[in-house]
Structures are given as C-alpha cells and as structure tokens.
Design an enzyme around this catalytic site. Structure first.
Site, short mmCIF file in Angstrom:
data_model
loop_
_atom_site.label_atom_id
_atom_site.label_comp_id
_atom_site.label_asym_id
_atom_site.label_seq_id
_atom_site.Cartn_x
_atom_site.Cartn_y
_atom_site.Cartn_z
N THR A 70 0.85 -1.20 0.00
CA THR A 70 0.00 0.00 0.00
C THR A 70 0.88 1.25 0.00
OG1 THR A 70 -1.70 -1.21 1.21
CG2 THR A 70 -1.88 1.19 1.21
N ASN A 149 -5.94 -9.65 -7.55
CA ASN A 149 -6.01 -10.39 -6.30
C ASN A 149 -7.29 -11.21 -6.16
OD1 ASN A 149 -6.62 -7.50 -6.24
ND2 ASN A 149 -7.44 -7.88 -4.21
N GLN A 177 0.56 -9.43 -6.04
CA GLN A 177 0.08 -10.81 -6.13
C GLN A 177 0.92 -11.65 -7.09
OE1 GLN A 177 -2.11 -12.32 -4.31
NE2 GLN A 177 -3.11 -10.61 -3.30
N SER A 197 5.05 -6.93 -1.71
CA SER A 197 4.78 -7.05 -0.29
C SER A 197 5.17 -8.45 0.19
CB SER A 197 3.28 -6.82 -0.05
OG SER A 197 2.99 -6.89 1.31
N ALA A 198 5.99 -8.51 1.26
CA ALA A 198 6.56 -9.80 1.69
C ALA A 198 5.52 -10.79 2.19
CB ALA A 198 7.60 -9.55 2.78
N HIS A 199 4.42 -10.29 2.80
CA HIS A 199 3.50 -11.26 3.44
C HIS A 199 2.69 -12.05 2.42
CE1 HIS A 199 -0.58 -9.25 3.34
NE2 HIS A 199 0.14 -8.14 3.20
N THR A 234 13.57 5.05 10.37
CA THR A 234 14.50 3.96 10.71
C THR A 234 14.01 2.66 10.07
OG1 THR A 234 15.00 5.07 12.77
CG2 THR A 234 15.57 2.72 12.65
N CYS A 321 -9.32 -7.13 2.12
CA CYS A 321 -9.44 -5.73 2.51
C CYS A 321 -10.83 -5.18 2.25
CB CYS A 321 -8.42 -4.89 1.77
SG CYS A 321 -6.84 -5.68 1.76
N1 PMP Z 1 -2.04 -4.64 -3.96
C1 PMP Z 1 -2.57 -5.85 -4.13
C2 PMP Z 1 -2.85 -6.36 -5.52
C3 PMP Z 1 -2.85 -6.65 -3.02
O1 PMP Z 1 -3.40 -7.86 -3.19
C4 PMP Z 1 -2.57 -6.15 -1.71
C5 PMP Z 1 -2.84 -6.97 -0.48
N2 PMP Z 1 -4.15 -7.44 -0.35
C6 PMP Z 1 -2.02 -4.87 -1.60
C7 PMP Z 1 -1.76 -4.15 -2.74
C8 PMP Z 1 -1.70 -4.27 -0.26
O2 PMP Z 1 -0.56 -4.86 0.29
P1 PMP Z 1 -0.06 -4.58 1.78
O3 PMP Z 1 -0.89 -5.46 2.65
O4 PMP Z 1 1.37 -4.96 1.79
O5 PMP Z 1 -0.24 -3.12 2.04
#
Ligand code: PMP
Length: 382
Positions: A70, A149, A177, A197-199, A234, A321
């Site tokens: 994000t 996504n 994704q 995004s790592a997660h 930081t 989300c």
């Molecule tokens: N872009 C896409 C296409 C996503 O699927 C997501 C996570 N659902 C995000 C952005 C946001 O990622 P983050 O949780 O790292 O802010």
C-alpha cells in the site's frame, strides 16, 4: 484447518523465522548509528538489499524498502506524479486495481488530478484497444496491477509499459500478487516502478518495497535520510531480512506454479463435475496458478463461507481488505457481473502449503453440503 486464502496473506516460511529471530534479538542497533553495533546493522541491511536485488533482477540502489505494498503504491503514484513535467498531469489506473489503490485514485481525482481508468473485458482481461486509446501525450503515469487479487487474471503490463513509454509517460506496476507466484525480473519487465509485499510470499507483514528504475524522477513522500532520501524512517531490519529470506526460500517458482495450478484445476473441475451450477470466473484467461474465483449458482457467499467454516476451510468472499462489507466486488462489477452474482462469489487461493489431500477433502465434503441448497435455490427462483 485447511487454509485456502493465500491471496489475503501467507504463513511465515520456517527459513524466514530462522533468519529474523537472531536479527530481532541481536542486531537491534540503528543502521544510522556510527558505533560498531550500528555498523553491523548497516551491513545486514546492505546484505539483505543485495539479496533482494539479485533475486528480483534489479540494482541494490533501485530497492526502496517500505511498510508494504500500500505504501509502495502511494509512494510510486504520488512520487512519480510530483516528479512529472507540469504539462503531464493525467494518471491512468487499472479499473480492477486493489481497493486501497483505487482509494488513492479517488483521492487524487477529488484533489483535481485528471484520473481515468483502464477497462477490462467480461473475462477479466484488460481491454487493450481501450488502454491504447487512453494513453496520450498528457499522461504522466500509468498504474496497472500485474495480477488481480480476486480473479488471478494476469495483466499485459509489458505491452502497456511500451505504449506508456512511447507516449512519454512512466509505468508503475503493482506486482503484489505476482511476485512469489510467477517468475519476475525487474530489468526486463518494462515497468519503471514495481510494488511488492513480503507477506504474500511467506515473508513477514508490514514490509515491502518499491523497485524504482535508476534515473526515473520521484519526489519522496516521507522525508528523511534513509533509503537514499527516498523514504525516511528507521529501517525495519528484521522485516527486511525476512523479506530477503522469503524470496530466497521460494526455490523453483516455475515448478511450484505448475504444482499449484494442477491442484487449482483439479479443484475447479471436481466442483464443476459435482455441482453443475458452479461457475468459475475468468477460467479461460491467463491467471495466477492458485487463484479460483467462483460461484455456486446464486448461493450467497455468506452461506457458502459458513459451510466452508463448518468444514474448517478458510476461504474468502473476495479481497480480504474489502470482504466483510456487503457491497459487490468492484472487480466483478467492472467485468459487467451483476450484483447478485458478485455477492454469490467466493475465492479460493491455494499456496505453498496446499496439498492434494486438501483438495480431495474439499471435493468430498463440500458438494453434499451445497447440493441440497442449490436445489432449494432453483425451486425458489422466480
Ligand atoms: N495490492 C494488491 C494487488 C494486493 O493484493 C494487496 C494486499 N491485499 C495490496 C496491494 C496491499 O498490500 P499490503 O498489505 O502490503 O499493504
């Protein structure tokens, strides 16, 4: 529990935990400190940055660590727009971007920026002719996701980047994704800026990056000395080390994608055979290997998710989300899907931990729970 919500987030890979723990306990000094522990933290940061650059095909100086996708998306769009010439202030967004990214689009439009959206066809793929027609000489920036996504549909980012460059615009790609699920190389992807995004690939939450091609002007949005002045604050060293470890732990992405796509296809075909009212969205389009977006007749997503919950299967009504709300998915709506059908849609997203036993369990247990409901649904139809 069977976890089929990998597009929302993924569990940490054991190698990621093993890499992060010693950093959390022993390398906690500030990377900007001049003393020995600070210099050690700085070395670790440089090492992780080099690993990320090597695995994503970019230069270490092209990596800007952020708190996730994000923030990377915001930095890219606001930063690149601010860096664009005054006679180029129009921005194009994909119409099926992530909900958070579309909020940014609306905020820009409310502030007076001219924003236009790249439409998609009913099968979820990008309308190439419309995209080409929209990219004109007043466009500063095109922001398009690499993979959706909700539906998993892959977007033709290299083609769009070529048109953007021919028109003198820059290209941002939200590859959140895509990276980790498909082979990715920044040097050849065509984009000027790429968010990740790592997660989403078994790394920690709260860490991501914006890859920014050297020489592309970007105005920082958070002022400070870190990240070469492009993102102050930081650095989250354990997170950054975890991100690098997660990329390293991915191994053979092509082999994994093949395995997961086979499981996804087995799941879809099995459900379609057992419940003929099953409709899979975007089934004919090029998609991410593990994403399946479907509806069972007109059965509401609440009813289906409740049955899945009973079976201890974690799935989703769409993007994490935006789920929880009762509004139909903006992605399906942009494809021309009716509100009723959108509100009947659920998403399974398979990942590294998914096994053939998981899929077989679902194929055995779910149809008997849904079949009687589908009969009732049919009888009550007007
Ligand atoms: N872009 C896409 C296409 C996503 O699927 C997501 C996570 N659902 C995000 C952005 C946001 O990622 P983050 O949780 O790292 O802010």
């Amino acid at each position: 529990m069977i976890y089929l919500d990998h597009n929302a987030t993924t569990p940490l890979a054991p190698a990621v935990i093993a890499a992060m723990l010693p950093v959390m306990s022993g390398v906690w000094a500030n990377t900007s400190s001049q003393h020995g522990p600070g210099q050690e933290a700085k070395r670790r940061l440089a090492g992780a940055r080099a690993t990320v650059a090597r695995l994503l095909g970019c230069k270490p100086a092209e990596v800007i660590f952020t708190s996730g996708a994000t923030e990377a998306n915001h930095l890219a769009v606001r930063g690149l727009l601010a860096g664009a010439p005054a006679n180029r202030q129009r921005v194009l967004f994909g119409s099926v971007e992530h909900a958070g990214h579309l909020r940014l689009a609306r905020a820009l439009a409310a502030a007076g920026v001219q924003v236009d959206y790249l439409p998609v066809h009913p099968d979820g793929t990008l309308d190439l002719a419309a995209a080409q027609a929209l990219i004109g000489p007043d466009v500063a920036l095109v922001s398009l996701m690499a993979a959706n996504n909700e539906t998993g549909v892959l977007m033709p980012v290299a083609d769009v980047a070529a048109w953007a460059h021919a028109a003198g615009a820059v290209m941002h790609v939200d590859a959140t994704q895509f990276i980790g699920k498909q082979v990715f190389d920044f040097a050849t992807c065509g984009a000027d800026a790429v968010s990740l995004s790592a997660h989403k690939f078994q790394g920690p939450k709260g860490i991501g990056a914006l890859l920014l091609r050297q020489g592309v002007p970007l105005l920082p949005q958070t002022l400070g000395s870190q990240e070469r002045g492009r993102r102050g604050g930081t650095e989250n060293l354990p997170g950054i080390v975890g991100l690098a470890a997660a990329l390293e732990a991915l191994g053979d992405i092509t082999a994994q994608a093949k395995r997961i796509a086979a499981l996804r296809d087995r799941l879809e075909r099995g459900l379609q055979a057992a419940l003929p009212d099953t409709h899979v969205w975007c089934q004919g389009a090029a998609r991410l290997p593990g994403t399946s977006c479907l509806r069972f007749g007109q059965l509401s997503q609440e009813v289906v998710l409740q049955r899945l919950d009973r079976l201890q299967v974690a799935a989703s009504s769409g993007a994490a989300c935006s789920s929880g709300g009762s509004a139909p998915s903006h992605v399906l709506t942009a494809m021309g899907v009716s509100a009723d059908e959108a509100l009947a849609t659920v998403r399974f997203s398979l990942g590294a931990g998914t096994t053939v036993e998981d899929v077989n369990y679902l194929l055995r247990e779910l149809p008997p729970l849904l079949a009687p409901l589908l009969c009732e649904d049919l009888l009550s139809a007007p």
